[in-house]
Design an enzyme around this catalytic site. Structure first.
Site, PDB file in Angstrom:
ATOM      1  N   SER A 120      -1.074  -3.709  10.533  1.00 29.58           N
ATOM      2  CA  SER A 120      -0.929  -4.543   9.717  1.00 29.58           C
ATOM      3  C   SER A 120       0.297  -5.334   9.962  1.00 29.58           C
ATOM      4  CB  SER A 120      -0.470  -3.971   8.312  1.00 29.58           C
ATOM      5  OG  SER A 120      -1.748  -3.042   7.959  1.00 29.58           O
TER       6      SER A 120
ATOM      7  N   LYS B  36      -9.396  -2.341   1.933  1.00 27.03           N
ATOM      8  CA  LYS B  36      -9.177  -1.259   2.447  1.00 27.03           C
ATOM      9  C   LYS B  36     -10.052   0.218   2.291  1.00 27.03           C
ATOM     10  CE  LYS B  36      -5.998  -3.445   4.841  1.00 27.03           C
ATOM     11  NZ  LYS B  36      -6.045  -4.116   6.291  1.00 27.03           N
TER      12      LYS B  36
ATOM     13  N   ARG C  75       0.907  -1.114   0.143  1.00 29.74           N
ATOM     14  CA  ARG C  75      -0.121  -0.089   0.134  1.00 29.74           C
ATOM     15  C   ARG C  75       0.713   1.001   0.032  1.00 29.74           C
ATOM     16  NH1 ARG C  75      -1.829   0.707   4.371  1.00 29.74           N
ATOM     17  NH2 ARG C  75      -0.996  -1.108   5.729  1.00 29.74           N
TER      18      ARG C  75
ATOM     19  N   LYS D  76      -2.348 -10.642  13.034  1.00 28.47           N
ATOM     20  CA  LYS D  76      -3.952 -10.780  13.071  1.00 28.47           C
ATOM     21  C   LYS D  76      -4.103 -11.897  12.382  1.00 28.47           C
ATOM     22  CE  LYS D  76      -6.104  -7.157  11.469  1.00 28.47           C
ATOM     23  NZ  LYS D  76      -5.491  -6.512  11.008  1.00 28.47           N
TER      24      LYS D  76
ATOM     25  N   HIS E 139     -10.673  -2.213  11.864  1.00 31.84           N
ATOM     26  CA  HIS E 139      -9.465  -2.947  11.134  1.00 31.84           C
ATOM     27  C   HIS E 139      -9.328  -4.100  12.393  1.00 31.84           C
ATOM     28  CE1 HIS E 139      -4.900  -3.045   9.607  1.00 31.84           C
ATOM     29  NE2 HIS E 139      -5.844  -4.149   9.123  1.00 31.84           N
TER      30      HIS E 139
ATOM     31  N   ARG F  64       1.893 -12.248  -0.762  1.00 35.28           N
ATOM     32  CA  ARG F  64       0.537 -12.591  -0.204  1.00 35.28           C
ATOM     33  C   ARG F  64      -0.086 -13.980  -0.829  1.00 35.28           C
ATOM     34  NH1 ARG F  64      -1.884  -8.522   3.264  1.00 35.28           N
ATOM     35  NH2 ARG F  64      -0.295  -6.705   3.424  1.00 35.28           N
TER      36      ARG F  64
ATOM     37  N   CYS G  31       0.779  -7.831  12.345  1.00 40.26           N
ATOM     38  CA  CYS G  31       1.258  -7.914  13.546  1.00 40.26           C
ATOM     39  C   CYS G  31       0.583  -9.279  13.948  1.00 40.26           C
ATOM     40  CB  CYS G  31       0.577  -6.719  14.418  1.00 40.26           C
ATOM     41  SG  CYS G  31       1.531  -5.260  14.641  1.00 40.26           S
TER      42      CYS G  31
ATOM     43  N   TYR H 253      -1.161  -3.580  -7.106  1.00 42.96           N
ATOM     44  CA  TYR H 253      -0.980  -4.482  -5.691  1.00 42.96           C
ATOM     45  C   TYR H 253      -2.459  -4.292  -5.070  1.00 42.96           C
ATOM     46  CZ  TYR H 253      -0.324  -5.424  -0.997  1.00 42.96           C
ATOM     47  OH  TYR H 253      -0.432  -5.829   0.382  1.00 42.96           O
ATOM     48  N   GLY H 254      -2.739  -5.629  -4.313  1.00 42.82           N
ATOM     49  CA  GLY H 254      -4.169  -5.936  -3.961  1.00 42.82           C
ATOM     50  C   GLY H 254      -4.355  -4.867  -2.818  1.00 42.82           C
ATOM     51  N   GLY H 255      -3.753  -4.325  -2.026  1.00 45.77           N
ATOM     52  CA  GLY H 255      -3.998  -3.384  -0.995  1.00 45.77           C
ATOM     53  C   GLY H 255      -4.764  -2.153  -1.573  1.00 45.77           C
TER      54      GLY H 255
ATOM     55  N   ASP I 257      -9.339  -9.515   9.221  1.00 46.01           N
ATOM     56  CA  ASP I 257      -8.691  -8.264   9.035  1.00 46.01           C
ATOM     57  C   ASP I 257      -9.654  -7.121   9.382  1.00 46.01           C
ATOM     58  OD1 ASP I 257      -6.644  -6.747   8.120  1.00 46.01           O
ATOM     59  OD2 ASP I 257      -7.448  -6.397   6.290  1.00 46.01           O
TER      60      ASP I 257
HETATM   61  C1  OXD Z   1      -3.059  -4.334   5.440  1.00 46.67           C
HETATM   62  C2  OXD Z   1      -3.499  -5.684   5.036  1.00 46.67           C
HETATM   63  O1  OXD Z   1      -2.070  -3.924   5.241  1.00 46.67           O
HETATM   64  O2  OXD Z   1      -4.486  -6.367   5.539  1.00 46.67           O
HETATM   65  O3  OXD Z   1      -3.582  -4.085   6.873  1.00 46.67           O
HETATM   66  O4  OXD Z   1      -3.225  -5.920   3.991  1.00 46.67           O
HETATM   67 MN    MN Z   2      -4.929  -4.957   7.371  1.00 45.94          MN
END
Ligand code: OXD
Ligand code: MN
Length: 586
Positions: free
Chosen positions: A248, A206, A69, A252, A226, A371, A250, A197-199, A277
């Site tokens: 992000s 997002k 991102r 999750k 989030h 990813r 961490c 890029y996905g994000g 997420d």
């Molecule tokens: C982030 C994600 O960047 O979930 O938070 O991809």
């Molecule tokens: Mn995220």
């Protein structure tokens, strides 16, 4: 596929702007998706992996300049700068539209325009919202078809309604200097150009489910956060749900799919994943807070995912998954990433598309933000409530960050507003999920700094208002930190499945089953109340993990004061009061 006048008008306007050769509506059928996969492979955009070992799996490589991102190129284009607040990049909507339209103009010449109708949340649920994304990328279509519910049925539910989020994605030539990810909250519109890029381009995630949805939530009295959502089943078969917000990368996804330690499994504990997420939360008829996961898949970070850290995620990636920027193992046409196992392939292609010998190379093979996109239903521990249109009732909200020092393993807020304060003072070390330096400590209230679609001062007030709405039915709020290190820089807490021990303490507190120690920052566990049976940890390790160092906290308070100054007049007084109170007692 629809007679909806607002949809047809939008499509017509965009068509004139981008000038495609062809238009394809995504109907959600497997036949159409399969033909797109084939086309994408023929163009070299996707690589079909070993279909015996990884059925339905594909690999994609982004451009080298397009791997995360881009927060500095992400804008909230509200009418005024104040509405975007001090933590967002703001761009005057008129100027932004002009610039974006000039970039988008004719950019689909020679290409197909794909129209993706999608629902965030189970189709037709009160919680859910509809979006339409226009894109020129099959990769985007295929990822959206995993991450959201796409197709005809969405348009049927939409009918002639005008309440839907407009999305335009133009790949252009992936020029990073002309890359913009822009949100127009007042127009329900998102435009993303020059990224793949996905994000930045899976606009349901997002852009919609957090930035636009947080703005809608404020207007409509609900919350877009989030947060992961998980259910903990005790030996009696009762399931309690919690939400947890972490910045992000961490852990999750790992926490959301946690496997209980052996002693807990033997007793009959189970953990069910509802989401990894994003959570959308509303007050239910019973006055409690209920949550759904608006997504339909996982866009997880591959490196570090393995059979120990997250066997459920690994299982989810074994079929119908799109991998992005991981290593291609040429031996058997499968995939590999750092941390998968200790056996990197020698005959391989790295994320950059170069020949790579994992046994002898100094360089990493997979990008640190590589990813997997996997359907939620692939996950062995997916909750039976995943599709429940009413969501699940939330007993506890957890905030957390990556902090080597200062923040204890776990503590509980005194009350809702104190919990909002704890969320507002979150900070964490940056990771590879966003472009920029890794490992720098930054403030990230509620893990929403990159994702809040309006002034965060007002966002904090919204949290306080939601607490008033929920009254004594509000979930309790906690903070956790799995990442505290000892004097040698090693993590003290084992993390992963063992985190259930902390969640158990949290649930006991929610059920008023145990006492806790009152400190200036909140209620802390008595070390004896965290179950260490089956670990090599001692009570003195727990003393260290639960220690509050007055000097570090004084420094922290000074830092929070200067962070709070950013908000000038929109910071709620309730938070300032909490800050003053904690400063007095430290
Ligand atoms: C982030 C994600 O960047 O979930 O938070 O991809
Ligand atoms: Mn995220």
């Amino acid at each position: 596929m629809t007679n909806n006048t607002s949809v047809l008008e939008f499509i017509d306007r965009i068509k004139k702007l981008v000038n495609p050769d062809d238009i394809v509506w995504i109907d959600g059928s497997e036949t159409q998706l399969e033909s797109l996969r084939k086309q994408s492979c023929d163009k070299g955009e996707l690589i079909k992996l070993n279909q015996e070992k990884l059925p339905g799996c594909y690999l994609h490589r982004t451009k080298l300049n397009d791997v995360a991102r881009v927060e500095d190129r992400t804008f909230i284009c509200s009418e005024t700068k104040d509405e975007a607040g001090p933590t967002n990049n703001w761009w005057n909507p008129k100027e932004a539209y002009e610039k974006l339209f000039s970039i988008a103009k004719n950019s689909y010449i020679g290409k197909t325009m794909y129209i993706i109708p999608y629902s965030m949340g189970p189709i037709g649920s009160k919680f859910s919202k509809i979006g339409i994304e226009i894109t020129d990328s099959i990769y985007v279509v295929l990822n959206m078809a995993i991450m959201t519910r796409v197709g005809k049925e969405v348009l049927e539910v939409l009918g002639n309604n005008n309440d839907w989020v407009r999305g335009l994605h133009c790949s252009c030539n992936i020029n990073e200097e002309q890359r913009y990810i822009c949100h127009f909250p007042q127009d329900n519109t998102i435009i993303s150009v020059n990224s793949g890029y996905g994000g930045n381009v899976l606009l349901g995630k997002k852009c919609f489910a957090l930035r636009i949805a947080s703005y809608l939530g404020k207007k409509e009295k609900w919350m877009a956060e989030h947060m992961l959502i998980l259910g903990i089943q005790n030996p009696k078969g009762e399931i309690k749900y919690i939400c947890a917000a972490f910045p992000s990368a961490c852990g999750k996804t790992n926490l959301a799919m946690l496997i209980p330690p052996e002693e807990y499994r033997k007793k009959g504990y189970k953990v069910w994943c509802v989401g990894d997420d994003i959570a959308w939360l509303r007050k239910g008829k019973d006055g409690r807070l209920w949550a759904i996961n608006p997504e339909n898949g996982f866009f997880g970070v591959a490196p570090g995912t393995n059979s120990r850290s997250n066997p459920n995620a690994l299982a989810a990636t074994t079929h119908n998954t799109i991998f992005t920027n991981v290593v291609q193992n040429l031996d058997d046409n499968t995939v590999w990433w750092e941390g998968l196992d200790k056996n990197p392939p020698s005959d391989a292609i790295n994320w950059k598309g170069e020949k790579w010998d994992g046994k002898n190379s100094e360089e990493k093979g997979a990008h640190p933000n590589s990813r997997f996109t996997s359907p939620a239903k692939n996950c062995p521990c997916i909750s039976s409530e995943f599709e429940n249109p009413n969501g699940v009732p939330i007993s506890a909200i957890i905030f957390g960050g990556r902090r080597a020092q200062t923040t204890p393993l776990v503590y509980e807020a005194f009350d809702w507003n104190n919990g909002v304060f704890i969320g507002s003072i979150m900070s964490s070390e940056t990771t590879a999920a966003a472009a920029g330096k890794v490992g720098v400590l930054r403030h990230d209230p509620m893990a929403m700094i990159p994702f809040c679609g309006y002034d965060m001062g007002k966002y904090f007030s919204h949290w306080i208002e939601m607490g008033k709405e929920l009254g004594d039915k509000a979930p309790k709020i906690f903070n956790v930190n799995w990442f505290r290190t000892d004097e040698n820089g090693n993590f003290i807490w084992p993390g992963f499945g063992e985190n259930l021990r902390v969640l158990e303490w949290i649930l006991k507190r929610c059920e008023n089953k145990i006492e806790a120690r009152k400190t200036p920052i909140g209620y802390l566990p008595f070390p004896k109340d965290i179950n260490l049976e089956g670990t090599s940890l001692t009570l003195s390790d727990l003393d260290l993990l639960l220690e509050i160092d007055g000097d570090l906290w004084k420094k922290e308070i000074e830092d929070i004061k200067s962070f709070y100054k950013k908000f000038s007049d929109t910071l709620p007084v309730e938070l300032v009061e909490k800050l003053n109170k904690i400063s007095k007692f430290l």
